[in-house]
Motif scaffolding. Structure first.
Motif, PDB file in Angstrom:
ATOM      1  N   THR A   1      -0.491   5.517 -48.134  1.00  0.00           N
ATOM      2  CA  THR A   1      -1.637   6.069 -47.424  1.00  0.00           C
ATOM      3  C   THR A   1      -2.664   6.548 -48.442  1.00  0.00           C
ATOM      4  O   THR A   1      -2.338   7.363 -49.310  1.00  0.00           O
TER       5      THR A   1
ATOM      6  N   CYS B   1      -4.964   8.857 -48.732  1.00  0.00           N
ATOM      7  CA  CYS B   1      -5.024   9.996 -47.818  1.00  0.00           C
ATOM      8  C   CYS B   1      -5.876  11.146 -48.359  1.00  0.00           C
ATOM      9  O   CYS B   1      -5.815  11.487 -49.538  1.00  0.00           O
TER      10      CYS B   1
ATOM     11  N   VAL C   1      -3.565  14.841 -36.826  1.00  0.00           N
ATOM     12  CA  VAL C   1      -2.291  14.763 -37.538  1.00  0.00           C
ATOM     13  C   VAL C   1      -2.207  15.908 -38.531  1.00  0.00           C
ATOM     14  O   VAL C   1      -3.127  16.129 -39.329  1.00  0.00           O
TER      15      VAL C   1
ATOM     16  N   SER D   1      -6.345  12.425 -43.003  1.00  0.00           N
ATOM     17  CA  SER D   1      -7.118  11.230 -42.658  1.00  0.00           C
ATOM     18  C   SER D   1      -7.005  10.240 -43.798  1.00  0.00           C
ATOM     19  O   SER D   1      -6.671  10.603 -44.924  1.00  0.00           O
TER      20      SER D   1
ATOM     21  N   LEU E   1      -3.932   3.538 -43.744  1.00  0.00           N
ATOM     22  CA  LEU E   1      -2.532   3.123 -43.882  1.00  0.00           C
ATOM     23  C   LEU E   1      -2.513   1.693 -44.416  1.00  0.00           C
ATOM     24  O   LEU E   1      -3.091   0.788 -43.804  1.00  0.00           O
TER      25      LEU E   1
ATOM     26  N   LYS F   1      -6.591   2.955 -39.670  1.00  0.00           N
ATOM     27  CA  LYS F   1      -7.258   4.155 -40.146  1.00  0.00           C
ATOM     28  C   LYS F   1      -6.657   5.366 -39.461  1.00  0.00           C
ATOM     29  O   LYS F   1      -6.555   5.411 -38.232  1.00  0.00           O
ATOM     30  N   LEU F   2      -6.241   6.334 -40.263  1.00  0.00           N
ATOM     31  CA  LEU F   2      -5.753   7.601 -39.743  1.00  0.00           C
ATOM     32  C   LEU F   2      -6.941   8.549 -39.673  1.00  0.00           C
ATOM     33  O   LEU F   2      -7.399   9.052 -40.689  1.00  0.00           O
ATOM     34  N   LYS F   3      -7.465   8.749 -38.481  1.00  0.00           N
ATOM     35  CA  LYS F   3      -8.660   9.569 -38.306  1.00  0.00           C
ATOM     36  C   LYS F   3      -8.279  11.043 -38.205  1.00  0.00           C
ATOM     37  O   LYS F   3      -7.111  11.405 -38.137  1.00  0.00           O
TER      38      LYS F   3
ATOM     39  N   ASN G   1      -5.172  10.797 -32.643  1.00  0.00           N
ATOM     40  CA  ASN G   1      -3.914  10.111 -32.934  1.00  0.00           C
ATOM     41  C   ASN G   1      -2.869  10.470 -31.877  1.00  0.00           C
ATOM     42  O   ASN G   1      -3.073  11.348 -31.050  1.00  0.00           O
TER      43      ASN G   1
ATOM     44  N   CYS H   1       3.973   5.309 -37.189  1.00  0.00           N
ATOM     45  CA  CYS H   1       4.527   5.419 -38.536  1.00  0.00           C
ATOM     46  C   CYS H   1       5.429   6.642 -38.642  1.00  0.00           C
ATOM     47  O   CYS H   1       5.135   7.702 -38.078  1.00  0.00           O
TER      48      CYS H   1
ATOM     49  N   ALA I   1      -1.373   5.795 -34.943  1.00  0.00           N
ATOM     50  CA  ALA I   1      -2.809   5.624 -35.188  1.00  0.00           C
ATOM     51  C   ALA I   1      -3.319   4.463 -34.340  1.00  0.00           C
ATOM     52  O   ALA I   1      -2.764   3.364 -34.383  1.00  0.00           O
TER      53      ALA I   1
END
Length: 836
Positions: free
Chosen positions: A454, A456, A507, A524, A527, A545-547, A551, A575, A591
């Motif tokens: 990630t 991140c 998250v 955020s 991935l 995309k981890l916003k 989520n 995940c 996500a």
């Protein structure tokens, strides 16, 4: 440094795993180039093996003895206490952060000595953590082994701090619970392989090509194949026998157990975190254990801070505020003592400027601009204590290192107790992940499958909705409830949990095992997945995309590394938390993915299915699997998604079309004959495959294609259809297992038919459209595949994977009568083709 093994004649990767007493999946994780096909090892190949695991020494990193519950007895002194009217010489004044300035404490000489002694103990602890942080591996070069070794050091430090009474950990639910040993799945892999071989033996024994007249040649080939299968069965039966090799050092994967279950955790660890106090004498914050504070407060002289005092500070009159404090102490405590030492202490207190701002903020006092804020929660105090190992300046927003299993640069705002960092998590090389599938014996198994990481950004703050100092319009006059637990203790904890805020979908993270830890903070980033064949390039593809919000929480039954879901047209990537935080990470999140990413995700699924040899894959839900099956068929059976000027995008365009368009086309299909003509044209046009090799096609799709092509062949009598059948068989069948799966699905819906009869009937349908010479070629192809198991080996032996030779010209026309007779013999006559 990993150990190695040199491949010898007769070795298989599974046999090497058993011989070396290593789990097969570990070898795949360490040698990703074999993940696409473990059978393709060569004599002389160097196989990396996991490093033997040595027993942990559990040597203390920062040994500090637990606090004595009572002050030591004094050897000298008066038998009578001094009268209350007699003044007490005060050496220091303390403000306890969590009390937010409502009172202060006066310390005599003995109390000051104990405070200094206590501060030295907590300093020893944080210096121990600083040494651990300095040893944190670099994110760019860290390996999984580096990561595991380091977080085990963090685990030991956390145990030391808990035993000393500095951090509070949850008591284990079961004190006698033992850590489960890593499971050895090698025996189950051998059992599954034997089951597959027995099924293949039964198939070959029962198979008799329906139209070949040379019975002796067929029997000779069958005998050769069965002999080869029997040899394999004997080989795996020997592997299933208990090993007689001498016991080797354990090479199972190092695991990180929740540190509250460690043998070295005392039966009575701390119940509260470390406490922050402001010492006027030292002109700085010092940290004491909660038990120390509770013990010493009975000896300290507590005074209430009046509104008159605070109003002077609020008005910016620092001198008047100090005078008011001194007057209160002289009138109430020191009394007749001339020139008490506390006057000198306050005189030395540089209340003007920076430290005054710190102190004012710690008591929820606004400055003239109204933007000074200070986080007072237990987690905020814990963060500032932990941050003192990483940042040098006392209190201004600072740059420092953060220890998240690897070392990363972070921006600290200590007044707010916030920290922000951007890094590859758990490290730049990524975390090895596994596919979860059901083997031939209906057992759940794992198969190593590339790496996830990630890219991140993590933001952690004790203030809800605020990440930086001085945010306009944000008041700090609220109650302590306006502060949110934000997972700050992850900076100290070896194990990190993840979760999703149900209200916002944000998250967050929390420290596993810490008392009172809740999910908080904000993550955020992207991935990313690395294909096993790109292990040496650090080339990763972004899958999602981890916003900051929106989520989804993982379901209760989700326990794998990842899962790709199609739900009512929405694409979701679930995940496991360890993909982000590495070993010891728990929890997880989902996500939502832009539908344009489905092409990338489809390739992940197709590769995964191929790697597990088309077993039932838990990493994809039924809706997603069926969508890929149907849209892939549509790609080759219609012109709707084909751009004439760019036919290379046909398959990709179909996958990107979306559930609605695919369902509409599927429900409006008409002529099987028209579909067959389009299928044949697209299948033999290599550009139509959108750069993806045909062996990635799912068995259901291939089964439907073969059904359409074979069913309409006699009526159309098109050379292209024969060529398409040959091309499809020769280029999409990856293994004997896939061949069986395809045979079971040669029907209009691609649904599996489990009986041997259906397999042989479908084989007969393929044989029926071939003449004798082609049948002989096809029979050899089938038997060679049964003997060698994988087409890659067959190609090395024969130089080709073509199942038969398509005809052209007169030779193609000459076989028509024979094909007509053969079709009639199995109940297929001209013009009785099915329509769907």
């Amino acid at each position: 440094m990993s150990q190695t093994y040199t491949v010898k004649d007769g070795d298989t990767l599974l046999a090497i795993a058993i011989q070396q007493q290593v789990d097969f999946n570990q070898i795949l994780a360490l040698n990703p180039k074999y993940q696409p096909n473990p059978d393709l090892i060569q004599i002389g190949d160097i196989i990396r093996l996991p490093q033997p695991v040595t027993a942990e020494t559990n040597q203390p990193i920062s040994p500090v003895a637990p606090l004595e519950p009572k002050r030591p007895l004094c050897n000298v002194g008066s038998l009578e206490a001094p009268p209350q009217c007699e003044g007490t010489d005060i050496k220091n004044v303390l403000f306890v952060t969590k009390e937010q300035g409502k009172q202060y404490y006066c310390l005599d000489e003995k109390a000051q000595q104990y405070l200094e002694e206590e501060a030295s103990y907590t300093q020893q602890l944080i210096e121990g953590f600083q040494r651990v942080l300095e040893q944190a591996p670099d994110a760019q070069t860290a390996s999984e082994q580096d990561h595991l070794e380091h977080i085990n050091k963090k685990k030991q430090w956390a145990i030391d701090a808990a035993n000393a009474g500095a951090i509070a950990v949850e008591q284990p639910k079961n004190e006698t619970q033992a850590a489960s040993a890593p499971q050895d799945d090698n025996p189950k892999r051998v059992e599954a392989k034997l089951k597959e071989l027995e099924q293949r033996r039964r198939f070959v024994s029962s198979y008799r090509p329906p139209f070949l007249k040379d019975e002796s040649s067929v029997d000779d080939v069958k005998a050769r194949v069965l002999q080869s299968i029997e040899k394999e069965i004997t080989y795996y039966e020997q592997l299933a026998e208990p090993t007689t090799n001498p016991q080797k050092p354990a090479t199972s994967a190092v695991t990180l157990e929740n540190f509250t279950h460690s043998k070295t955790l005392t039966t009575k660890p701390a119940s509260k975190h470390i406490v922050e106090v402001f010492s006027v004498r030292q002109n700085q914050f010092v940290y004491v254990r909660a038990e120390f504070l509770e013990r010493e407060q009975t000896y300290w002289r507590k005074r209430t801070t009046t509104q008159t005092m605070l109003s002077k500070l609020r008005d910016g009159n620092v001198g008047a505020f100090k005078d008011a404090i001194i007057k209160d102490i002289k009138d109430g405590i020191t009394k007749k003592i001339e020139n008490p030492e506390i006057e000198l202490v306050f005189k030395e207190w540089k209340a003007e400027g920076g430290n005054s701002g710190e102190w004012k903020a710690s008591h929820y006092i606004l400055n003239e601009d109204g933007d000074t804020r200070f986080a007072t929660s237990a987690e905020a105090q814990l963060l500032r204590w932990g941050a003192s190992a990483a940042v040098k300046s006392t209190f201004e927003p600072s740059k420092g290192n953060v220890d998240i299993g690897v070392k990363a640069e972070a921006a600290y705002s200590l007044a707010e107790a916030s920290v922000e960092f951007t890094s590859y998590l758990p490290y730049e090389a990524g975390f090895p992940i596994s596919l979860s599938y059901t083997d031939a014996n209906k057992q759940t198994m794992n198969y190593s499958f590339g790496r996830f990481r990630t890219n991140c950004t993590a933001k952690l703050s004790c203030f809800a909705g605020a990440m930086v100092s001085g945010s306009a319009g944000v008041s700090n006059q609220g109650s302590q409830n306006s502060q949110q637990p934000a997972g700050h203790s992850i900076l100290l904890a070896p194990s990190v949990g993840m979760g999703v805020n149900q209200a916002t979908g944000q998250v967050g993270v929390k420290a596993e095992g810490f008392v009172g830890a809740q999910v908080g903070g904000e993550l955020s980033g992207g991935l990313e997945w690395q294909h096993p064949e790109k292990e040496t390039t650090l080339s990763f593809s972004e899958l999602a995309k981890l916003k900051a919000e929106g989520n989804l929480s993982v379901g209760a039954g989700f326990g794998g590394d990842f899962q790709i879901i199609l739900d009512d047209g929405q694409l979701i990537l679930y995940c496991n938390g360890r993909i982000v935080w590495g070993a010891g990470g728990s929890g997880g999140f989902g996500a939502t993915v832009n539908f344009e990413q489905i092409w990338e995700l489809a390739q992940v699924i197709w590769d995964g299915l191929q790697y597990v040899d088309y077993r039932q894959l838990d990493n994809v839900n039924n809706d997603m699997y069926e969508y890929l099956t149907q849209s892939s068929y549509m790609a080759f059976a219609t012109n709707l998604v084909t751009i004439v000027s760019n036919p290379a995008q046909a398959w990709k365009n179909a996958i990107l079309a979306g559930s609605t368009k695919v369902n509409i086309w599927w429900n409006r299909r008409q002529s099987q004959q028209i579909e067959a003509e389009i299928l044949a044209r697209h299948i033999i046009n290599k550009q139509a495959w959108s750069g993806i090799t045909p062996d990635k096609l799912q068995p259901e799709t291939i089964g439907m294609m073969l059904d359409t092509l074979a069913e309409t062949f006699y009526d159309s009598w098109e050379k292209d259809q024969e060529r398409a059948i040959c091309y499809l068989l020769g280029n999409s069948i990856y293994s004997w297992r896939k061949f069986e799966e395809v045979l079971a699905r040669i029907n209009p819906e691609g649904k599996k038919q489990n009986s041997d009869k259906s397999l042989f009937n479908n084989l007969a349908r393929l044989n029926a459209i071939l003449d004798y010479a082609q049948q002989q070629e096809f029979n050899d192809w089938v038997h060679n595949l049964a003997q060698e198991d994988k087409l890659t080996k067959l190609a090395q032996i024969k130089g080709t994977t073509r199942p038969f030779t398509p005809y052209t010209g007169n030779r193609f026309d000459m076989k028509r009568n024979q094909v007509g007779v053969q079709l009639a013999s199995i109940g297929r006559t001209p013009q009785n083709g099915r329509y769907v």
